[in-house]
Every structure is written in structure tokens, then in C-alpha cells.
Design a protein around this motif. Structure first.
Motif, short mmCIF file in Angstrom:
data_model
loop_
_atom_site.label_atom_id
_atom_site.label_comp_id
_atom_site.label_asym_id
_atom_site.label_seq_id
_atom_site.Cartn_x
_atom_site.Cartn_y
_atom_site.Cartn_z
N ARG A 1 0.84 -1.20 0.00
CA ARG A 1 0.00 0.00 0.00
C ARG A 1 0.87 1.25 0.00
NH1 ARG A 1 -2.87 -1.02 4.29
NH2 ARG A 1 -4.49 -2.16 3.14
N GLU A 2 1.95 1.23 0.77
CA GLU A 2 2.85 2.40 0.78
C GLU A 2 3.57 2.53 -0.55
OE1 GLU A 2 6.50 4.35 3.42
OE2 GLU A 2 5.89 2.26 3.74
N LEU A 3 3.99 1.40 -1.14
CA LEU A 3 4.63 1.43 -2.46
C LEU A 3 3.68 2.03 -3.49
CD1 LEU A 3 6.89 0.71 -4.46
CD2 LEU A 3 5.90 -1.59 -4.61
N GLN A 4 2.41 1.67 -3.41
CA GLN A 4 1.43 2.22 -4.34
C GLN A 4 1.31 3.74 -4.18
OE1 GLN A 4 -2.53 0.67 -3.82
NE2 GLN A 4 -3.13 1.18 -5.91
N ASN A 5 1.35 4.22 -2.94
CA ASN A 5 1.28 5.66 -2.71
C ASN A 5 2.48 6.38 -3.34
OD1 ASN A 5 -1.03 5.17 -1.25
ND2 ASN A 5 -0.04 5.28 0.76
N VAL A 6 3.67 5.80 -3.15
CA VAL A 6 4.87 6.41 -3.73
C VAL A 6 4.79 6.42 -5.25
CG1 VAL A 6 7.38 6.16 -4.00
CG2 VAL A 6 6.32 5.88 -1.73
N ILE A 7 4.34 5.33 -5.85
CA ILE A 7 4.22 5.26 -7.31
C ILE A 7 3.21 6.28 -7.82
CG2 ILE A 7 3.58 3.76 -9.24
CD1 ILE A 7 6.32 3.16 -7.98
N GLU A 8 2.14 6.52 -7.07
CA GLU A 8 1.17 7.54 -7.47
C GLU A 8 1.84 8.92 -7.51
OE1 GLU A 8 -1.87 7.50 -8.56
OE2 GLU A 8 -2.27 5.36 -8.37
N ARG A 9 2.69 9.20 -6.53
CA ARG A 9 3.42 10.47 -6.55
C ARG A 9 4.34 10.56 -7.76
NH1 ARG A 9 5.99 10.34 -0.55
NH2 ARG A 9 4.29 9.19 0.45
N ILE A 10 5.02 9.44 -8.04
CA ILE A 10 5.92 9.41 -9.20
C ILE A 10 5.13 9.64 -10.49
CG2 ILE A 10 7.40 7.89 -10.58
CD1 ILE A 10 8.35 6.62 -7.97
N ALA A 11 3.93 9.04 -10.58
CA ALA A 11 3.10 9.20 -11.78
C ALA A 11 2.69 10.65 -11.97
CB ALA A 11 1.87 8.30 -11.69
N VAL A 12 2.32 11.32 -10.89
CA VAL A 12 1.94 12.73 -10.98
C VAL A 12 3.13 13.58 -11.43
CG1 VAL A 12 1.18 14.74 -9.66
CG2 VAL A 12 0.09 12.52 -9.29
N GLU A 13 4.30 13.28 -10.87
CA GLU A 13 5.51 14.04 -11.24
C GLU A 13 5.86 13.81 -12.71
OE1 GLU A 13 8.62 16.70 -10.31
OE2 GLU A 13 6.88 16.07 -9.12
N LEU A 14 5.76 12.56 -13.16
CA LEU A 14 6.07 12.27 -14.56
C LEU A 14 5.07 12.94 -15.50
CD1 LEU A 14 6.98 8.46 -14.36
CD2 LEU A 14 8.52 10.33 -15.01
N ALA A 15 3.81 12.98 -15.11
CA ALA A 15 2.79 13.59 -15.97
C ALA A 15 3.03 15.08 -16.15
CB ALA A 15 1.40 13.34 -15.38
N ASP A 16 3.56 15.72 -15.12
CA ASP A 16 3.81 17.17 -15.20
C ASP A 16 5.18 17.50 -15.80
OD1 ASP A 16 1.38 17.77 -14.13
OD2 ASP A 16 2.10 17.86 -12.06
N ALA A 17 6.07 16.50 -15.83
CA ALA A 17 7.43 16.76 -16.33
C ALA A 17 7.44 16.81 -17.85
CB ALA A 17 8.38 15.68 -15.83
N GLU A 18 8.29 17.67 -18.41
CA GLU A 18 8.46 17.76 -19.86
C GLU A 18 9.71 17.01 -20.25
OE1 GLU A 18 8.53 21.79 -21.04
OE2 GLU A 18 6.50 22.24 -20.34
N GLY A 19 9.71 16.45 -21.44
CA GLY A 19 10.89 15.75 -21.92
C GLY A 19 10.52 14.72 -22.95
#
Length: 648
Positions: free
Chosen positions: A554-572
Motif C-alpha cells: 500500500r505504501e509502495l502504491q502511494n509512492v508510485i502515485e506520486r511518481i506518476a503525478v511528477e512524470l505527468a507534469d514533467a516535460e521531456g
């Protein structure tokens, strides 16, 4: 004589029964109806006519046409509709006119009382006529002799009377005309068609009655049987064909004291079986003209109840996860998969052990979907998420008026909702002691009693419980019943924490990232498949594997959700990976925690202690190392914090 001899003809069978002049008139007219009915002229009257009808058997007539006295006689002695020929006013007028030509003194003789309209007719036209009547053949003879004694010259009447008058030396005029006989035949055809239609309707109703699975009997106002189906007749041990018209109390004396006195339901014991008997009104002419009783075998009612309850499932009572959703290839996870497949073949209670976030409900749902109960409900309830009173009503249900605010009509509990399916009790260690004893009875007896009720309801359920606590410690502390523990711990599955599955961290992280990308359109093109997700996370693989994951998957899923949000906003570019620097921003606790992991399998108590220690370290990291702030946030003292971080 028979005018039409169509055996088994669909046309109505009409018998015209008469002697003397009426018989001759029947013969003349019957041929006119040959195309519409099977007409038979029978030269019989009174007792001889009754014997002829009874001897006909299955070829009995649908309707009989007869003269006055003969018709009145037959009406009271046969169960066939009888149409009595009624002379019209024109017939009487013509007959009287003819009789006046034959004599000065005229008498009109009728069967029964002379109709008032005939008397008024004679008075209106100034016809001097003597009115006489008779009720039987003996009366007719006496009547004719009396008229002769009075000097009557001519008699108007039906065939039998005119024959007697002629033998007595008087003039006689036959009162029936061809028109009145045709009218009687037309009426007979209408009666025959109506009788046949009613017979077809009753036959259909009888067929319907015989095909009902329940026993049914209809009684008239005096309690006599009007109709009964074969199912109930068989139960009562009586002949359904001969039951009509008999009092039910005489046919089945054992029912007389058991049947309900008013409309409603009651339970009756009959010949070793229990029946639910419903009494209702048999309506007729706008009012209750009798009673209808239906008998349902109680076992059939129970089976129907179980079937209905098993089908009344809603979406939240459906298992979503299957065994393929359990990601990982380490030996401990393979062992879990093996146990799930093995235990799915059994109905024995299962206890799933594991820290929070290890996927206990996923395992329970997977087991349900592999079991024979897969087509029925999977009902999950978190025993630690409800206050005691609310948890009791949710689990066991309640009757109307059981407590203030109880729903009208009551409510079935989740245990009943799981009938024929699986009941998943998550966090069973949090269940209050009073409810533990009630749950123990459910496990022992497989029946549940709603709040406010005294009637138990049978349930067919498979129980799967889960806990992150050491229940043996709860037994020692008196917070968990030992007998319930042994009822639950028949089969058990222990789920390993994520820190002991370091080889599964990255496959899990990649799968979770792919799921997050499917929900985020901006990330879908960047992470189209599992291979892309693995490539994106590759730069942060080492800190993800090294972290202790106190919250597990469950904690890993929370961290991955944060990573997904960061990747969605990142340009490249589409193949840009997630960097360590980006991980420092979204999940600083992963970098801050560098505690070495203990190798090898741990006991459940050791795992619990490590979980607490990891949670404290995570709070310390969040508080920047400030122990006072961490203790305040956790609600513990500094001594407890030191003891938890340094277990013996």
C-alpha cells in the motif's frame, strides 16, 4: 330418432325430449338445425327420459329441450341444462281463437300458475276463458276431468293435456307453435355454447391448479370443496375426483383445528411434514363467497429463500481480484499462491496473517474466485472500522423496531448477504469481545439471529478472516477469545512483508506505474506497457529496493502515485526516466531511511516490532529528527520511542 349422428362432433349435442304432438313438432323442426347442432329427438318423458339421459354416459347431451311439465320434471332430476318451451302471447291468442271455433266454453290449461300477462291479454280482448293449471300428470288428468264436468267444450294446452282432452271427448288445441319451439332451440344453442365455454374455462383453471407446485383447495361458504388439486389431495390421502361437494372437515379431520380462522398465514404439521398455510377469500358476486387455502411445504419455502438471497447480490459484494493480480516471483509468494489454490477447494475457515498493506483482501478474493462459491457473494467488512453497536447491526442485521432509528421492515446483515458465498472479516483482532461470542455461534451453528429477533436464520457461508495482529498475544491479554481463535485458525496463510520480497519490489512498482498511467491520459503515451514502466523506474530501483516499506504494498502504491503525478507534469522525451533527484522531492523518506534489513524469515512478533520501528523512523524523518515532535505526533513517550527503536 337421431337427426344428426356425428359422434364426438364439436357441435353442441341437443336432445329434444317429448311425446305425442310435441315429438312430431320436434321432428319437423330439428332438420333446420342439423348444420348447427347434433340434434336428437328422444320420444321419452319423465322417468323414462331420466333413464335415457343417465344411460348415455360420455354422449350425454349438452342441453335438453322439453315441454312444460316434462321440462320441470327433468330440471330437478338431471344435471344437464333444460330449456322449457314457453308459448308466446301470439301462440296463446291463436290457440284460443281456434278453440272458440270448436266450442262455446274454452279452457286454457298450463303447467304451473297461469301467467298474469295471459290473464290480462284475455281480459283486454274480451275472451271468455277458463284458466286452469296442473303440476303433475295426475294433476293433469284430474284437471281435464274437472273441466269436462263443468261443460267445457274445448281445451288449449300442451301435448299431454290435449291428448287427455281428446280422450275425454273434448276439442283440443295444441298451444305450442313452430315459432315457440324454434325459440327454445335457439335458446338451447346459446346455453350449450355458454356451457361449453364455461367448461373449457374450468378445464383450463383445473389444469392450472394441477400444475401448481403448492397444494390448493377452494371451499364454499359452508366449507365444502369446490376445487382441489392433485398435489394437496395426495398429501391428504383423498381422491380429488370425488372430493367436490364434500366438507373439507369430513375429508381431512386432522385439519379442522389447525387451519387459521382468519385470513393470513399459519404453520401446520400434516402427515409428518410442516406446511405454511395461507388463507384468503374466494370472491364471488362482489363479496367473499368462500375460502382459498394454499399449502406450501416449509422446506420448499426455505429453499426458495436461500435461492433468492443468493441472487440478491449488488456490485460491492463481488470479488474483483484474482490470483494473477498477486505480483511477485519470490519463493514466499509462490508458496502463498500454492496455498490459495489448495484452500480454494475446501470450505474450511481460513485465517490470513500479514502486516497492513500486504494484500490480505486480494488473497481472500482470489481464493473466493477459485472456489465453488465463485458465483455467489463476496462480502468484506473491516471489523475495526465500525463502533461496536454499528458493527453488530451491520453483521447480524436487525428487525423493525429493534432500536431507535431502525429501518422500517428491518435489514438483513452482512452475514446473511454472504449466504452461499464468502464472508471476509478483515482486522478480526479489532472485533469487540461481545461480538466475538456471537460470531463464534455463527461459525459453530451456521445460523444468525438478527437484533430484536428470536428466530435464527440458516446461512451457508465460508469465513475468511484476516489480521495484522498476533492473536495469541490478544488471548494472553484477554482481548481475544481463545475458542474463536481456534475456530478461525483451521487453515492459515502468512503473507510476507514487502521488505522480505526485495526481488519483487521493482516488478510491483512497474505494474503499479502502468496502472497509474492507464488512469492518467498525459502519462499513457509515455508508459504504454510494462517494459516502458520498468525502464522509467530503473534509475530509482536501488532506493526502492533498499527501503523497508513499513506500509508494504500500500505504501509502495502511494509512492508510485506520486511518481506518476511528477512524470505527468514533467516535460521531456518519451523515454525520459525518473531520476534520483525527482525521487528526493516526491519521497524523501526513501532516501532518509538507510537502515539495514534483517536477512531471513522473521516471526510474526518480530515483524510487528519491525513495523513499529519503521513507522517511528519514518515519523522521525518527517519531523527532521526532532524526537519531541515525533513522540507528540505518535502519542508515545521518549522512553517508549527508545524501547521501540532498540528491541531486545
Amino acid at each position: 330418432m337421431s337427426i344428426s349422428t356425428a359422434v364426438s362432433s364439436p357441435r353442441p349435442r341437443v336432445w329434444a325430449m317429448g311425446i305425442s304432438r310435441l315429438r312430431d313438432l320436434f321432428v319437423d323442426i330439428a332438420s333446420e338445425y342439423a348444420g348447427r347442432a347434433d340434434v336428437r329427438v328422444v320420444p321419452r318423458g319423465f322417468g323414462d327420459a331420466v333413464q335415457e339421459i343417465e344411460a348415455a354416459g360420455s354422449e350425454r347431451p349438452d342441453v335438453i329441450v322439453a315441454g312444460g311439465s316434462n321440462g320441470a320434471y327433468l330440471r330437478t332430476r338431471v344435471d344437464v341444462p333444460v330449456v322449457v318451451i314457453a308459448p308466446t302471447g301470439f301462440d296463446v291468442m291463436q290457440a284460443l281463437a281456434r278453440a272458440r271455433r270448436d266450442g262455446d266454453s274454452v279452457a286454457l290449461v298450463t303447467h304451473g300458475e297461469t301467467p298474469d300477462e295471459v290473464k290480462r291479454f284475455a281480459a283486454a280482448y274480451g275472451i271468455d276463458v277458463i284458466f286452469a293449471s296442473y303440476r303433475s300428470t295426475e294433476d293433469a288428468q284430474q284437471c281435464v276431468h274437472a273441466l269436462r264436468e263443468r261443460g267445457v267444450d274445448a281445451v288449449v294446452g300442451p301435448g299431454h293435456v290435449t291428448d287427455l282432452a281428446e280422450r275425454a271427448g273434448m276439442a283440443a288445441v295444441f298451444v305450442y307453435s313452430r315459432a315457440s319451439v324454434r325459440g327454445a332451440f335457439d335458446t338451447a344453442l346459446d346455453v350449450a355454447h355458454a356451457t361449453r365455454a364455461e367448461g373449457v374455462r374450468r378445464q383450463r383453471l383445473d389444469n392450472l391448479l394441477q400444475h401448481l407446485r403448492d397444494g390448493v383447495v377452494a371451499l364454499d361458504a359452508q366449507g365444502r370443496v369446490e376445487a382441489i388439486n392433485q398435489r394437496l389431495a395426495g398429501v391428504l390421502g383423498i381422491d380429488a375426483a370425488n372430493a367436490a361437494g364434500m366438507p373439507l372437515q369430513q375429508l381431512a379431520p386432522e385439519l379442522s383445528s389447525a387451519l387459521p380462522d382468519t385470513d393470513g398465514d399459519t404453520l401446520v404439521s400434516l402427515r409428518g411434514a410442516s406446511y405454511l398455510v395461507h388463507r384468503g377469500p374466494l370472491a364471488g358476486a362482489g363479496a367473499a363467497a368462500g375460502t382459498v387455502l394454499t399449502f406450501q411445504e416449509s422446506r420448499a419455502v426455505e429453499r426458495l429463500d436461500r435461492t433468492l438471497r443468493s441472487r440478491q447480490r449488488v456490485q460491492q459484494f463481488t470479488a474483483r481480484y484474482q490470483l494473477d493480480d498477486l505480483i511477485g516471483g519470490c519463493p514466499s509468494i509462490e508458496r502463498v499462491r500454492t496455498l490459495v489454490r489448495r484452500y480454494a477447494k475446501s470450505d474450511a475457515t481460513v485465517l490470513i496473517l500479514g502486516e497492513s498493506g500486504t494484500g490480505k483482501e486480494m488473497v481472500a478474493q482470489s481464493m473466493h474466485r477459485l472456489s465453488a462459491r465463485r458465483d455467489f457473494a463476496f462480502v468484506a467488512i473491516n471489523c475495526g472500522a465500525f463502533p461496536e453497536a454499528l458493527l453488530e447491526s451491520e453483521l447480524f442485521g436487525y428487525e423493525e423496531g429493534a432500536f431507535t432509528g431502525a429501518r422500517k421492515g428491518g435489514k438483513a446483515g452482512l452475514i446473511e448477504a454472504a449466504h452461499r458465498g464468502t464472508l471476509f472479516l478483515d482486522e478480526i483482532g479489532e472485533m469487540p469481545l461481545p461480538l466475538q461470542s456471537r460470531l463464534l455461534r455463527v461459525l459453530q451453528e451456521r445460523e444468525v439471529v438478527r437484533l430484536g429477533s428470536t428466530e435464527p436464520t440458516r446461512v451457508d457461508i465460508r469465513v475468511v478472516a484476516a489480521t495484522h495482529r498476533a492473536l495469541t498475544e490478544g488471548i494472553e491479554l484477554g482481548t481475544f477469545r481463545a475458542d474463536l481463535y481456534y475456530r478461525l485458525n483451521i487453515l492459515s496463510i502468512a503473507l510476507p512483508p514487502l521488505r522480505e520480497r526485495t526481488t519483487d519490489v521493482m516488478p510491483l512498482a512497474a505494474e503499479l506505474l502502468l496502472q497509474a498511467a492507464a488512469r492518467e491520459p498525459r502519462l499513457a503515451a509515455r508508459v504504454p506497457d510494462l517494459e516502458a514502466a520498468t525502464r522509467v523506474l530503473a534509475p530509482v530501483g536501488e532506493p526502492l529496493r533498499r527501503y523497508a516499506w513499513p506500509g508494504n504494498v500500500r505504501e509502495l502504491q502511494n509512492v508510485i502515485e506520486r511518481i506518476a503525478v511528477e512524470l505527468a507534469d514533467a516535460e521531456g522525451a518519451a523515454d525520459d526516466a525518473f531520476t534520483r533527484e525527482m525521487l528526493d522531492v516526491v519521497a524523501p523518506e526513501l532516501i532518509a531511511s538507510a537502515q539495514p534489513q534483517k536477512k531471513g524469515a522473521l516471526t510474526l512478533r518480530e515483524r510487528s516490532r519491525h513495523v513499529e520501528a519503521d513507522e517511528i523512523r519514518a515519523m522521525l524523518a518527517a519531523c527532521g529528527g526532532d524526537r519531541d515532535a515525533a513522540c507528540k505526533a505518535l502519542g508515545i513517550s521518549k522512553t517508549t520511542l527508545w524501547r521501540k527503536l532498540n528491541p531486545a
